[in-house]
Design a protein around this motif. Structure first.
Motif, PDB file in Angstrom:
ATOM      1  N   ASP A 131     -44.236  35.701  13.102  1.00 40.98           N
ATOM      2  CA  ASP A 131     -42.978  36.253  12.595  1.00 40.98           C
ATOM      3  C   ASP A 131     -42.042  35.149  12.112  1.00 40.98           C
ATOM      4  N   VAL A 132     -41.896  34.083  12.916  1.00 37.52           N
ATOM      5  CA  VAL A 132     -40.981  32.987  12.556  1.00 37.52           C
ATOM      6  C   VAL A 132     -41.473  32.268  11.306  1.00 37.52           C
ATOM      7  N   LEU A 133     -42.764  31.913  11.287  1.00 35.46           N
ATOM      8  CA  LEU A 133     -43.299  31.194  10.127  1.00 35.46           C
ATOM      9  C   LEU A 133     -43.211  32.036   8.859  1.00 35.46           C
ATOM     10  N   SER A 134     -43.446  33.334   9.005  1.00 40.32           N
ATOM     11  CA  SER A 134     -43.354  34.223   7.848  1.00 40.32           C
ATOM     12  C   SER A 134     -41.923  34.303   7.330  1.00 40.32           C
ATOM     13  N   SER A 135     -40.970  34.367   8.241  1.00 40.32           N
ATOM     14  CA  SER A 135     -39.555  34.478   7.837  1.00 40.32           C
ATOM     15  C   SER A 135     -39.066  33.205   7.153  1.00 40.32           C
ATOM     16  N   LEU A 136     -39.612  32.059   7.531  1.00 39.55           N
ATOM     17  CA  LEU A 136     -39.156  30.783   6.974  1.00 39.55           C
ATOM     18  C   LEU A 136     -39.864  30.427   5.667  1.00 39.55           C
ATOM     19  N   GLY A 137     -41.048  30.996   5.462  1.00 40.48           N
ATOM     20  CA  GLY A 137     -41.775  30.713   4.232  1.00 40.48           C
ATOM     21  C   GLY A 137     -42.161  29.256   4.070  1.00 40.48           C
ATOM     22  N   LEU A 138     -42.531  28.605   5.171  1.00 44.90           N
ATOM     23  CA  LEU A 138     -42.851  27.180   5.144  1.00 44.90           C
ATOM     24  C   LEU A 138     -44.283  26.937   4.663  1.00 44.90           C
ATOM     25  N   LYS A 139     -44.507  25.735   4.131  1.00 45.52           N
ATOM     26  CA  LYS A 139     -45.865  25.307   3.830  1.00 45.52           C
ATOM     27  C   LYS A 139     -46.468  24.782   5.127  1.00 45.52           C
ATOM     28  N   LEU A 140     -47.483  25.453   5.622  1.00 45.10           N
ATOM     29  CA  LEU A 140     -48.015  25.127   6.944  1.00 45.10           C
ATOM     30  C   LEU A 140     -48.971  23.952   6.884  1.00 45.10           C
ATOM     31  N   LEU A 141     -49.061  23.229   7.997  1.00 43.87           N
ATOM     32  CA  LEU A 141     -50.064  22.185   8.122  1.00 43.87           C
ATOM     33  C   LEU A 141     -51.448  22.827   8.116  1.00 43.87           C
ATOM     34  N   PRO A 142     -52.446  22.166   7.551  1.00 44.46           N
ATOM     35  CA  PRO A 142     -53.783  22.775   7.434  1.00 44.46           C
ATOM     36  C   PRO A 142     -54.354  23.265   8.758  1.00 44.46           C
ATOM     37  N   ASP A 143     -54.177  22.484   9.825  1.00 40.86           N
ATOM     38  CA  ASP A 143     -54.751  22.893  11.120  1.00 40.86           C
ATOM     39  C   ASP A 143     -54.075  24.141  11.667  1.00 40.86           C
ATOM     40  N   LEU A 144     -52.765  24.261  11.436  1.00 39.17           N
ATOM     41  CA  LEU A 144     -52.060  25.452  11.896  1.00 39.17           C
ATOM     42  C   LEU A 144     -52.480  26.660  11.061  1.00 39.17           C
ATOM     43  N   THR A 145     -52.668  26.447   9.765  1.00 42.03           N
ATOM     44  CA  THR A 145     -53.149  27.514   8.899  1.00 42.03           C
ATOM     45  C   THR A 145     -54.509  28.011   9.359  1.00 42.03           C
ATOM     46  N   ALA A 146     -55.395  27.050   9.693  1.00 38.79           N
ATOM     47  CA  ALA A 146     -56.742  27.413  10.137  1.00 38.79           C
ATOM     48  C   ALA A 146     -56.696  28.222  11.426  1.00 38.79           C
ATOM     49  N   ARG A 147     -55.768  27.854  12.309  1.00 37.65           N
ATOM     50  CA  ARG A 147     -55.695  28.565  13.592  1.00 37.65           C
ATOM     51  C   ARG A 147     -55.127  29.964  13.425  1.00 37.65           C
ATOM     52  N   LEU A 148     -54.206  30.116  12.498  1.00 37.00           N
ATOM     53  CA  LEU A 148     -53.602  31.425  12.272  1.00 37.00           C
ATOM     54  C   LEU A 148     -54.502  32.341  11.438  1.00 37.00           C
ATOM     55  N   ASP A 149     -55.451  31.743  10.725  1.00 38.56           N
ATOM     56  CA  ASP A 149     -56.312  32.524   9.846  1.00 38.56           C
ATOM     57  C   ASP A 149     -57.270  33.364  10.675  1.00 38.56           C
ATOM     58  N   LYS A 150     -57.184  34.683  10.500  1.00 34.00           N
ATOM     59  CA  LYS A 150     -58.034  35.593  11.264  1.00 34.00           C
ATOM     60  C   LYS A 150     -59.310  35.955  10.507  1.00 34.00           C
ATOM     61  N   LYS A 151     -59.445  35.463   9.294  1.00 35.53           N
ATOM     62  CA  LYS A 151     -60.629  35.789   8.520  1.00 35.53           C
ATOM     63  C   LYS A 151     -61.821  34.987   9.044  1.00 35.53           C
ATOM     64  N   ASP A 152     -62.813  35.681   9.463  1.00 38.10           N
ATOM     65  CA  ASP A 152     -64.012  35.034   9.995  1.00 38.10           C
ATOM     66  C   ASP A 152     -65.217  35.817   9.494  1.00 38.10           C
ATOM     67  N   ASP A 153     -65.730  35.420   8.330  1.00 36.96           N
ATOM     68  CA  ASP A 153     -66.820  36.168   7.719  1.00 36.96           C
ATOM     69  C   ASP A 153     -68.043  36.223   8.625  1.00 36.96           C
ATOM     70  N   ASN A 154     -68.307  35.117   9.312  1.00 34.12           N
ATOM     71  CA  ASN A 154     -69.465  35.102  10.203  1.00 34.12           C
ATOM     72  C   ASN A 154     -69.305  36.126  11.322  1.00 34.12           C
ATOM     73  N   HIS A 155     -68.080  36.206  11.830  1.00 42.18           N
ATOM     74  CA  HIS A 155     -67.813  37.182  12.897  1.00 42.18           C
ATOM     75  C   HIS A 155     -68.046  38.601  12.388  1.00 42.18           C
ATOM     76  N   ILE A 156     -67.536  38.901  11.185  1.00 46.89           N
ATOM     77  CA  ILE A 156     -67.661  40.243  10.630  1.00 46.89           C
ATOM     78  C   ILE A 156     -69.135  40.575  10.364  1.00 46.89           C
ATOM     79  N   ILE A 157     -69.864  39.615   9.806  1.00 47.12           N
ATOM     80  CA  ILE A 157     -71.285  39.843   9.524  1.00 47.12           C
ATOM     81  C   ILE A 157     -72.046  40.110  10.822  1.00 47.12           C
ATOM     82  N   PHE A 158     -71.750  39.287  11.842  1.00 44.53           N
ATOM     83  CA  PHE A 158     -72.414  39.460  13.135  1.00 44.53           C
ATOM     84  C   PHE A 158     -72.078  40.822  13.724  1.00 44.53           C
ATOM     85  N   LEU A 159     -70.789  41.176  13.661  1.00 40.57           N
ATOM     86  CA  LEU A 159     -70.342  42.451  14.218  1.00 40.57           C
ATOM     87  C   LEU A 159     -71.013  43.616  13.500  1.00 40.57           C
ATOM     88  N   GLU A 160     -71.112  43.520  12.186  1.00 40.99           N
ATOM     89  CA  GLU A 160     -71.708  44.602  11.408  1.00 40.99           C
ATOM     90  C   GLU A 160     -73.183  44.784  11.776  1.00 40.99           C
TER      91      GLU A 160
END
Length: 382
Positions: A131-160
């Protein structure tokens, strides 16, 4: 000789005096705070504040009014210095990040993001961070972006793939394995499961559902309906439409009505769908609504003709009694009322025709037909 390190609050070397005021004109008890212009230049906010005040060699007085907590504001300034500063917790870091963003202090912002990326989050804290990062509209550090990213194609493929295996057990109905599959899919469809997993499960269920319809695998359809009805959105709508409009399903429903009663899952699912159409929760085309109604009228007629207690012999079947007929009547009327007047009249005519064919009392559809005719004549200009 190496220059001494500048320290936050050092009176002897300070060339800036900061006077802090908070909300309701409350002054900071520690005023003034002794700071250094070379450090404050790391904040674009203070660069602007100090730009007109360097004509004198005397310490520059800067007055700032802030809506933030004094401790958070000053700790943000401390981060500009090279001294080690530690965050007590995520909540404090987010509060300081808000100050740093307001002061346009890039180094402070990065230090906050480095901390957030490196510590453990609870579900609630992750929501706060987002919520805070979204409200501020900041350019995130790559590692923080990676941690916040919920997209995991491998996870979805495995789950499917896993769900495919689970659904195949339902399709084959293999004893204890069936119970395992049912529980696994039911757990995924619970409210505390992430949306992506629910959508994957829904897609697989719908694919198997349509496959079962195509292959006349009605035993599987009964099981899959149980799970599909827990899905939401377009997946649920697609399943409803397939269920209510597919002629094979309708023939099956009519066959079971004649042979042994009505399947509970199909019956109540259709009722729920019709109610959702009338209430505007689900929208399908005018042609689809007409098709749905005309398909179900003969089944309603069968229910009227066969009022025997099938449920006494099979717990999976419902008794087509007056209460169930009333529910279906109401659901059908929900859909009828969503149609233009000309379609309502044609549906009522078909309703009467079907009931007469089965020698069933036509009072209800005839009354509705008469009411529609009266409404038409009253609304027609003379």
């Amino acid at each position: 000789m190496e220059e001494p390190q500048l320290r936050f609050g050092a009176l002897s070397s300070a060339d800036v005096k900061l006077w802090l005021t908070g909300q309701n004109d409350r002054n900071y008890e520690g005023n003034p705070v002794f700071l250094h212009s070379v450090i404050l230049k790391r904040s674009q906010f203070f660069v602007v504040k100090m730009s007109e005040r360097w004509s004198s060699d005397k310490p520059t007085d800067i007055r700032v009014t802030t809506s933030h907590d004094f401790d958070f504001f000053l700790k943000c300034i401390q981060l500009m210095y090279d001294e080690p500063v530690y965050f007590s917790n995520i909540e404090e870091c987010l509060a300081i990040l808000l100050v740093a963003s307001e002061l346009l202090a890039d180094d402070c912002i990065n230090k906050c993001m480095q901390y957030l990326e490196a510590v453990r989050w609870s579900v609630e804290q992750e929501s706060q961070i987002r919520d805070v990062l979204s409200s501020l509209g900041l350019k995130l550090l790559p590692d923080l972006t990676a941690r916040l990213d919920k997209k995991d194609d491998n996870h979805i493929i495995f789950l499917e793939k896993i769900i495919d295996e689970m659904v195949s057990l339902i399709k084959d109905q293999q004893g204890r394995n069936l119970e395992t599959a049912e529980k696994y899919i039911a757990d995924i469809l619970k409210g505390n499961t992430c949306r992506e997993d629910v959508e994957v499960c829904g897609r697989v269920l719908l694919k198997e559902f349509k496959s079962s319809i195509a292959s006349y695998n009605f035993r599987t359809i009964r099981l899959l309906i149980h799970f599909i009805t827990r899905c939401v959105g377009e997946i649920l709508k697609a399943a409803f439409v397939a269920l209510c409009e597919d002629p094979k399903i309708m023939r099956y429903a009519m066959a079971t009505s004649i042979d042994s009663g009505f399947n509970e899952n199909i019956f109540y699912t259709v009722i729920s769908f019709m109610q959702a159409i009338g209430d505007g929760k689900t929208t399908i085309s005018r042609a689809s609504r007409i098709s749905l109604l005309t398909t179900w009228l003969p089944i309603m007629a069968e229910m009227c003709r066969k009022r025997v207690p099938y449920a006494l012999y099979n717990s999976n079947l419902i008794n087509p009694n007056l209460a169930n007929l009333a529910k279906l009547d109401k659901a059908v009327l929900n859909v009828v009322e969503s149609l233009p007047l000309v379609d309502r009249r044609s549906i009522c005519v078909e309703w009467i025709r079907v009931y007469k064919k089965y020698d069933i009392d036509i009072a209800k559809p005839f009354t509705l037909f008469k009411d529609l005719q009266d409404a038409h004549h009253k609304s027609t200009p003379k």
